[in-house]
Design an enzyme around this catalytic site. Structure first.
Site, mmCIF file in Angstrom:
data_model
loop_
_atom_site.group_PDB
_atom_site.id
_atom_site.type_symbol
_atom_site.label_atom_id
_atom_site.label_comp_id
_atom_site.label_asym_id
_atom_site.label_seq_id
_atom_site.Cartn_x
_atom_site.Cartn_y
_atom_site.Cartn_z
ATOM 1 N N ASP A 1 37.008 44.446 33.654
ATOM 2 C CA ASP A 1 38.439 44.168 33.595
ATOM 3 C C ASP A 1 38.942 43.539 34.892
ATOM 4 O O ASP A 1 38.481 43.877 35.984
ATOM 5 C CB ASP A 1 39.179 45.495 33.332
ATOM 6 C CG ASP A 1 40.669 45.319 33.194
ATOM 7 O OD1 ASP A 1 41.090 44.640 32.247
ATOM 8 O OD2 ASP A 1 41.408 45.857 34.033
ATOM 9 N N GLU B 1 36.387 39.484 32.283
ATOM 10 C CA GLU B 1 37.745 39.050 31.978
ATOM 11 C C GLU B 1 38.255 38.360 33.237
ATOM 12 O O GLU B 1 38.762 39.003 34.148
ATOM 13 C CB GLU B 1 38.647 40.238 31.620
ATOM 14 C CG GLU B 1 40.030 39.777 31.164
ATOM 15 C CD GLU B 1 41.149 40.740 31.535
ATOM 16 O OE1 GLU B 1 42.237 40.607 30.978
ATOM 17 O OE2 GLU B 1 40.944 41.597 32.404
#
Length: 794
Positions: free
Chosen positions: A463, A516
Site C-alpha cells: 500500500d 500501489e
C-alpha cells in the site's frame, strides 16, 4: 510498595483489607507443574535433576557459605526496573564454601530453595521482596522455589537460573539487520529450555533503561520479572517457566527519562480483540493441506498467467463471520465466479476498524476480530484447496501513534524517523518508518517473509508506495530536506523496497509482490539489479496497479455518450505506456467509498443504461492488457456505496426478496468473463509484451467504438469491440487479419441472460476481401448498444 489489586499480598496487608487469596493457577496445556505441593525428595546425589542435569552434591564440611550483601545500587535498579543484568544478581551463584541464592518475590511470606538432591533452605527475608540464602554445594544445582503467600504455596522454577535463549548467531543477524526469520528470535515463543517448559520473551528496545514482562501470569506486576540486556544489540530477554499459550502480556519499559510505559509486543503473533491491546502468547497447531497448491504455484510467473482478482474486506464481506465460517463460504463463492485470486484488505491487527486495516499496530498478528492465527491459516488453506490464490494488502508505509504500540516505543523515536518532519505522515496523522535504520528495515522485510512463509500467502500488495518513495510527498517547500544528491527521492525507502522484493522472491517461489504506486516512478516492476534511466535499480515488484488507466477510463465512462467523443483519448492513452510496467487494472475499494459512489452509479443514463455501461466497461477491462481486480459488490452492480458497517447488499441477488434479476445478470457476466478469460491465453499470456496487442480502431471517436486484437504466443487472436453509445450499429465494418476464415462471438455483454437487449452476432461472421482499418480484410458486425463483444476464430 503498593501491590496491584489482584496480586498475592503479605498476610498483614490481606488481613487488614479482607482480600481473599487468589486460587493457585493451574498448569498450562502440556505442562506438568503441580502447585501447593512440595517437590519429590531423594537422597543427595541420586535423584536426576530436571532437564537431565546432575544431582546436587554437598560441599565438604567447613565454614558455612556466606551470602554476599546485595549492593544498594542493584537493589534500587531492580526495584525501579532499570537493571540490565538481573541474572547477575538474582538466581544461584557460586560463593566460597557453596552456592548463594537470591530471589525477588514481592508480597511473598517466605521463599524456600529445594535442590534436585532434596536439600532445602528457607531464604532470609531481606525486605522489599528480596530473599537470600546459601547451601554448602560444590556447584550450582538444578533447583525449584517454594514461594509461600497467605493460603497458598507456589512450587515454581526460578526464571533466573536459565541461560539466554538466543544464541550468538541470532544476535549477530539482528545486529546486522539481516535476520530473515526475525519472528523466530523476537517476541513470545513457547518452548522447552534446559528441559523446562515455558515461554521466552524477547524485545528490541535499545534506548530503554530497563524492561520487565507483565501479564496475566504475574498479575500485571513486573517487579519480579526484569529482563536482561543482551549486549549492544538492544535486545532484552527473559525465559519465564510455566507460562504457556493464551497468556496475556506486555512489556513494561523504563524510558530514558525514568518514566515507564506498557507496550504491546511489536512481534506478537496474536493479540487480544480490539479495543483491548494486550499481546497473547501463541504457538501454531495448524496442519496444512495445500501441498498440491504450493508445489504448482510457481509453475508460471504471475504476469504470464491468468490473474483475475476479487478484492475483499473480510470483516464486512459477510458481517459477523469468523475466519473459519468465511472458509465455508468465501472459497465456494469466488471459485464459482472464476476469479483466480482474492485480495484481502489488511489482515494485520489494527485498533480502529474504520481504517479497514490500513493503520496497523500488530504487524505479525492477524486481527483477532475474526479468530486466531490458526483460524486465519484455515481460511487460506481452504482457499488454496479451492484453487484460489491469496493476496494480502501489506502496509509498511506508516503506523499509528497509539501510546501502547510502536510510537516512541522505548522512549525515543525507534521505528519512526528521528527527524519529526520525516516521521510525521502529512495525510493520515500517522508516523512513517525509518527505512534507513537496519533493524527497522529488518522488522519489515522479515514481516513480508513471515506472511508468505507462515501463512502461505501468495502475494503482497504493498500500500501507498508513492508516499514512501518521495521525501516531498504531500509536503510543501520547507517541510522536507533533499537527499544526499539534492533530489526528492527517499533513498532509504528505495533500498528497503528493493531488499524486501529481492528477499521475498528468493525465499518464496511463486509469490508475487504488487505495488500501489500512483506516480510515474521508473522501474517499479523492473528487476532490482537492472538500472534504469533515472539511475536507480528497479524496485523489483512483480506487478503494479495501473492508477492512470483506472482514473482515465472511469473519467470516460462517467460522461454522457454524446460527450464521450471529446474524451476518446482517455480510453486509448493507457496503451501508450501499457508495457512500461507489468500492470494490474484496479477497480478497488478506493473507488467506491467516500462519496465516489459504486461503479454502476458512476455511469450516466437511466437504470438500464447504467447497467449496460457497467457491463460494457467490465468487458473492456477484461480484454485490455493487464490483470484485473474488482472490489466486492461491484460484481453484481451494487448501487449503494460500500460501507464497512454492513458490507455488500446481498439481498439484491435474492429472488425471495423481489430482487431484480439484472443484478444476478451482471454477476453471471462476471462469471462468464472469467471463464472465457481463463480459457483464452490471448487475454493473459502476453500481457507485458507488445506482440500481444494490436489496435484495429483506436480513433473511432465519433462512434464511441474501440476495437483491438489480443494474441497468444501461438499467434491465435481474440477480437474485442467495445461500443459506448446507446444505439445499435448495423453492418459496422471492422478490419481483421485475412487468414482467419470466420469469427464466432464468444461473449456479448448485451446478452439477454445478463440483463441486456440481446442484440448481437449469433452466426459466424466471415471476412470479406475489402480492406478496413489498414487491414486487407474486414467483417461487418452488429454492435449492440452500450456493449462489448468478444470474437474468436470459429
Amino acid at each position: 510498595m503498593t501491590p496491584p489489586a489482584h496480586h498475592p499480598k503479605s498476610a498483614k496487608s490481606r488481613a487488614s483489607q479482607n482480600v481473599p487469596e487468589p486460587a493457585a493457577r493451574g498448569p498450562e496445556p502440556g505442562e506438568d507443574r503441580p502447585e501447593e505441593a512440595a517437590p519429590p525428595k531423594a537422597p543427595a546425589g541420586e535423584a536426576p535433576a530436571p532437564g537431565g542435569e546432575r544431582a546436587s552434591v554437598p560441599a565438604p564440611a567447613g565454614e558455612p557459605p556466606a551470602v554476599p550483601a546485595l549492593d544498594p545500587a542493584d537493589r534500587e535498579r531492580l526495584l525501579s526496573g532499570t537493571h540490565h543484568d538481573p541474572h547477575g544478581v538474582l538466581g544461584a551463584h557460586p560463593v566460597p564454601g557453596g552456592v548463594a541464592f537470591r530471589a525477588l518475590r514481592p508480597y511473598a511470606l517466605s521463599v524456600t530453595v529445594v535442590t534436585d538432591g532434596g536439600l532445602r533452605a528457607e531464604l532470609h527475608d531481606d525486605g522489599d521482596g528480596f530473599f537470600s540464602g546459601a547451601l554448602p554445594l560444590r556447584e550450582v544445582p538444578a533447583y525449584r522455589l517454594l514461594v509461600a503467600y497467605e493460603g497458598s504455596v507456589h512450587d515454581t522454577e526460578d526464571a533466573y537460573r536459565f541461560l539466554p535463549t538466543l544464541g550468538d548467531f541470532d544476535l549477530h543477524l539482528i545486529a546486522e539487520g539481516r535476520h530473515e526469520q526475525l519472528w523466530k528470535a523476537l517476541g513470545a515463543e513457547p518452548m522447552v529450555h534446559q528441559g523446562v517448559t515455558g515461554t521466552r520473551f524477547t524485545v528490541w528496545a535499545p534506548n530503554a533503561r530497563g524492561v520487565r514482562v507483565v501479564g496475566s501470569f504475574n498479575f500485571w506486576d513486573g517487579t519480579a520479572y526484569p529482563m536482561r540486556s543482551l549486549g549492544s544489540t538492544g535486545v532484552w530477554e527473559l525465559f519465564v517457566p510455566a507460562v504457556g499459550e493464551g497468556e496475556l502480556y506486555k512489556f513494561e519499559i523504563t524510558r530514558p527519562d525514568g518514566s515507564t510505559t506498557h507496550r504491546a509486543d511489536p512481534m506478537a503473533r496474536r493479540t487480544e480483540v480490539p479495543p483491548a491491546t494486550s499481546s497473547v502468547v501463541h504457538a501454531s497447531h495448524h496442519t496444512w493441506h495445500d501441498a498440491e497448491w504450493m508445489e504448482r504455484r510457481a509453475a508460471r510467473p504471475a504476469h504470464e498467467a491468468p490473474f483475475s482478482v476479487y478484492e475483499v474486506h473480510l470483516p464486512s464481506w459477510r458481517p459477523g463471520l469468523t475466519y473459519r465460517q468465511l472458509a465455508e463460504q468465501l472459497p465456494a463463492y469466488v471459485a464459482d465466479l472464476g476469479f483466480t485470486h482474492v485480495e484481502l484488505l489488511p489482515v494485520a491487527e489494527h485498533p480502529f476498524g474504520g481504517s479497514w486495516g490500513y493503520q496497523v499496530t500488530g504487524f505479525y498478528a492477524p486481527t483477532a476480530r475474526l479468530g486466531t492465527p490458526d483460524d486465519f491459516k484455515y481460511l487460506v488453506d481452504a482457499l488454496h484447496r479451492a484453487g484460489i490464490g491469496v493476496i494480502m494488502d501489506w502496509v509498511p508505509a506508516h503506523f499509528p501513534r497509539d501510546e501502547w504500540a510502536l510510537a516512541e516505543f522505548d522512549g525515543r523515536p525507534l521505528y519512526e524517523h528521528e527527524d519529526p518532519q520525516r516521521a510525521a505522515h502529512p495525510d493520515w496523522g500517522t508516523l512513517e518508518f525509518d527505512y534507513g535504520r537496519r533493524e527497522v528495515r529488518n522488522f519489515l522485510v522479515a514481516n513480508a517473509v513471515y506472511w508468505c512463509e507462515e501463512f502461505h500467502v501468495d502475494g503482497l500488495r504493498v500500500d501507498a508506495v508513492a508516499s514512501m518513495l518521495y521525501l516531498d510527498y504531500s509536503r510543501e517547500p520547507g517541510q522536507w530536506t533533499p537527499n544526499a544528491h539534492g533530489g526528492r527521492e527517499n533513498l532509504d525507502a528505495v533500498a528497503f523496497l528493493q531488499e524486501m522484493n529481492a528477499t521475498v522472491y528468493r525465499r518464496e517461489p511463486g509469490v508475487v509482490t504488487i505495488a500501489e504506486e500512483s506516480t510515474a516512478w521508473d522501474g517499479v516492476t523492473r528487476a532490482t539489479h537492472h538500472t534504469g534511466p533515472g539511475g536507480f535499480g528497479g524496485l523489483g515488484f512483480g506487478l503494479k496497479w495501473n492508477m492512470g488507466w483506472m482514473h482515465d477510463s472511469l473519467g470516460y465512462v462517467s460522461h454522457e455518450p454524446v460527450h464521450r467523443k471529446y474524451h476518446h483519448h482517455e480510453m486509448t492513452f493507457s496503451m501508450v505506456y501499457a508495457y512500461s510496467e507489468n500492470y494490474v487494472l484496479p477497480i478497488s475499494h478506493d473507488e467506491v467509498v467516500h462519496g465516489k459512489g459504486s461503479l454502476v452509479s458512476k455511469m450516466p443514463g437511466d437504470w438500464w443504461q447504467k447497467r449496460a455501461n457497467h457491463r460494457a466497461y467490465l468487458g473492456f477491462m477484461w480484454a485490455h492488457p493487464g490483470k484485473q481486480l474488482l472490489f466486492m459488490g461491484q460484481e453484481f452492480a451494487q448501487g449503494a456505496e460500500w460501507s464497512e458497517a454492513h458490507g455488500p447488499d446481498w439481498w439484491l441477488l435474492d429472488p425471495a426478496y423481489g430482487a431484480e434479476p439484472d443484478h444476478r445478470g451482471v454477476r453471471d457476466l462476471v462469471r462468464d468473463l472469467n471463464g472465457v478469460y481463463r480459457a483464452t491465453p490471448a487475454l493473459w499470456e502476453l500481457d507485458t509484451d507488445p506482440a500481444g496487442f494490436s489496435w484495429i480502431a483506436g480513433d473511432a471517436a465519433e462512434d464511441n467504438v474501440f476495437a483491438f486484437l489480443r494474441y497468444d504466443r501461438e499467434g491465435r487472436p481474440l477480437l474485442a469491440v467495445s461500443h459506448f453509445s446507446p444505439v445499435v450499429r448495423h453492418e459496422y465494418r471492422i478490419g481483421v487479419p485475412e487468414e482467419v476464415p470466420a469469427w464466432h462471438e464468444v461473449l456479448n455483454t448485451d446478452g439477454l441472460c445478463y440483463g441486456g437487449s440481446d442484440v448481437g452476432n449469433p452466426d459466424p461472421v466471415k471476412p470479406e476481401p475489402r480492406g478496413a482499418h489498414g487491414r486487407p480484410a474486414s467483417i461487418r458486425l452488429t454492435l449492440p448498444p452500450l456493449a462489448t463483444v468478444w470474437l474468436r476464430p470459429a
